[in-house]
Write an enzyme that holds these catalytic residues in place. Structure first.
Site, PDB file in Angstrom:
ATOM      1  N   GLU A  98       0.816  -1.240  -0.133  1.00  0.00           N
ATOM      2  CA  GLU A  98      -0.053  -0.092  -0.029  1.00  0.00           C
ATOM      3  C   GLU A  98       0.845   1.333  -0.134  1.00  0.00           C
ATOM      4  O   GLU A  98       1.967   1.142   0.527  1.00  0.00           O
ATOM      5  CB  GLU A  98      -0.946   0.046   1.165  1.00  0.00           C
ATOM      6  CG  GLU A  98      -1.898   1.242   1.489  1.00  0.00           C
ATOM      7  CD  GLU A  98      -2.721   1.354   0.521  1.00  0.00           C
ATOM      8  OE1 GLU A  98      -2.330   1.631  -0.498  1.00  0.00           O
ATOM      9  OE2 GLU A  98      -4.147   1.498   0.940  1.00  0.00           O
ATOM     10  N   ASP A  99       0.369   2.481  -0.506  1.00  0.00           N
ATOM     11  CA  ASP A  99       1.093   3.565  -0.422  1.00  0.00           C
ATOM     12  C   ASP A  99       1.222   4.047   0.727  1.00  0.00           C
ATOM     13  O   ASP A  99       2.355   4.472   1.441  1.00  0.00           O
ATOM     14  CB  ASP A  99       0.422   4.746  -1.633  1.00  0.00           C
ATOM     15  CG  ASP A  99      -1.009   4.917  -1.384  1.00  0.00           C
ATOM     16  OD1 ASP A  99      -1.541   4.071  -0.623  1.00  0.00           O
ATOM     17  OD2 ASP A  99      -1.302   5.870  -1.985  1.00  0.00           O
ATOM     18  N   PHE A 151      -0.575  15.915   4.493  1.00  0.00           N
ATOM     19  CA  PHE A 151      -1.087  15.096   3.259  1.00  0.00           C
ATOM     20  C   PHE A 151      -0.029  14.952   2.416  1.00  0.00           C
ATOM     21  O   PHE A 151       0.639  15.821   1.826  1.00  0.00           O
ATOM     22  CB  PHE A 151      -2.322  15.765   2.712  1.00  0.00           C
ATOM     23  CG  PHE A 151      -3.120  14.783   1.892  1.00  0.00           C
ATOM     24  CD1 PHE A 151      -4.002  14.080   2.321  1.00  0.00           C
ATOM     25  CD2 PHE A 151      -2.962  14.966   0.617  1.00  0.00           C
ATOM     26  CE1 PHE A 151      -4.760  13.354   1.511  1.00  0.00           C
ATOM     27  CE2 PHE A 151      -3.699  14.075  -0.445  1.00  0.00           C
ATOM     28  CZ  PHE A 151      -4.524  13.354   0.252  1.00  0.00           C
TER      29      PHE A 151
HETATM   30  P1  IMP Z   1      -6.993   4.678   5.405  1.00  0.00           P
HETATM   31  O1  IMP Z   1      -8.099   3.764   5.281  1.00  0.00           O
HETATM   32  O2  IMP Z   1      -7.367   6.093   6.334  1.00  0.00           O
HETATM   33  O3  IMP Z   1      -5.936   4.086   6.098  1.00  0.00           O
HETATM   34  O4  IMP Z   1      -6.607   5.534   4.305  1.00  0.00           O
HETATM   35  C1  IMP Z   1      -5.846   4.958   3.269  1.00  0.00           C
HETATM   36  C2  IMP Z   1      -5.845   5.639   1.862  1.00  0.00           C
HETATM   37  O5  IMP Z   1      -6.267   6.988   1.951  1.00  0.00           O
HETATM   38  C3  IMP Z   1      -4.813   5.463   1.153  1.00  0.00           C
HETATM   39  O6  IMP Z   1      -4.685   4.308   0.380  1.00  0.00           O
HETATM   40  C4  IMP Z   1      -4.837   6.671   0.371  1.00  0.00           C
HETATM   41  O7  IMP Z   1      -5.363   6.498  -0.754  1.00  0.00           O
HETATM   42  C5  IMP Z   1      -5.658   7.526   1.289  1.00  0.00           C
HETATM   43  N1  IMP Z   1      -4.839   8.520   1.812  1.00  0.00           N
HETATM   44  C6  IMP Z   1      -4.503   8.670   3.158  1.00  0.00           C
HETATM   45  N2  IMP Z   1      -3.975   9.632   3.569  1.00  0.00           N
HETATM   46  C7  IMP Z   1      -3.162  10.126   2.316  1.00  0.00           C
HETATM   47  C8  IMP Z   1      -2.286  11.297   2.203  1.00  0.00           C
HETATM   48  O8  IMP Z   1      -1.717  11.826   2.991  1.00  0.00           O
HETATM   49  N3  IMP Z   1      -1.950  11.364   0.835  1.00  0.00           N
HETATM   50  C9  IMP Z   1      -2.648  10.770  -0.174  1.00  0.00           C
HETATM   51  N4  IMP Z   1      -3.531   9.609  -0.132  1.00  0.00           N
HETATM   52  C10 IMP Z   1      -3.787   9.379   1.206  1.00  0.00           C
HETATM   53 MG    MG Z   2      -4.167   4.098  -1.873  1.00  0.00          MG
END
Ligand code: IMP
Ligand code: MG
Length: 174
Positions: A98-99, A151
């Site tokens: 995952e990124d 972000f």
């Molecule tokens: P989570 O479900 O809140 O852990 O969110 C994960 C997803 O939200 C990631 O796969 C990203 O697509 C997006 N995301 C969360 N934070 C960032 C950020 O700082 N930059 C870009 N995408 C983000």
């Molecule tokens: Mg993502």
């Protein structure tokens, strides 16, 4: 195109060095095992492409795509799998790539989906871990850069589908 108001967090060189380091650890941990890496589209496509090419072991690659209702930049509420994995995962060692992990909701959901396939193991590799923002317990086994907040864009990560193609990582200022 560079983000307008940005702070560069990691250069192309720093990222490549880190990705090589992760690949070395993964190659040694999974030596002699059946490894399937599952990339989470779209954000992980560049990270996975580099990571896979630095591996010293054979690997099978697959991709999933997830969508969450709610805002663009945080996951809220319901998460859906809009493209599923296609390889058989039963008995395999799975590494989710995952990124960035933020609240953890997306990967907790994906992990549960993969568990149903009876793999031998599931681990998570994320380029960036925003651990302080976690809303659900989720451990990342291989972390590139732990980052407390902000972000992040570049190297596959987007804001409104922009900035994915930047070779470095930036923090967007609002
Ligand atoms: P989570 O479900 O809140 O852990 O969110 C994960 C997803 O939200 C990631 O796969 C990203 O697509 C997006 N995301 C969360 N934070 C960032 C950020 O700082 N930059 C870009 N995408 C983000
Ligand atoms: Mg993502």
């Amino acid at each position: 195109m560079k983000p307008k108001k940005q702070e560069r967090l990691y250069t192309r060189r720093e990222i490549q060095r880190k990705v090589k380091e992760l690949a070395r650890a993964i190659s040694s941990d999974y030596h002699g095992q059946d490894l399937v890496m599952i990339g989470v589209l779209n954000g992980a496509f560049i990270f996975l492409a580099d990571l896979a090419r630095y591996l010293a072991i054979p690997v099978q690659l697959d991709f999933v795509r997830l969508a969450s209702y709610g805002s663009q930049s945080t996951s809220q509420g319901e998460i859906r799998l809009t493209k599923s994995f296609e390889l058989p995962l039963s008995g395999k060692h799975i590494l989710i790539v995952e990124d960035i992990v933020d609240t953890g909701l997306t990967l907790a959901f994906l992990r549960k989906m993969i568990e149903k396939e009876n793999p031998q193991s599931i681990r998570i590799c994320a380029l960036i871990d925003k651990k302080e923002r976690r809303e659900i317990p989720l451990e990342v086994d291989y972390v590139g850069f732990p980052i407390p907040s902000g972000f992040i864009v570049g190297y596959g990560l987007d804001f409104n589908e922009q900035y994915r193609s930047l070779p470095a990582l930036y923090s967007l200022k609002r």
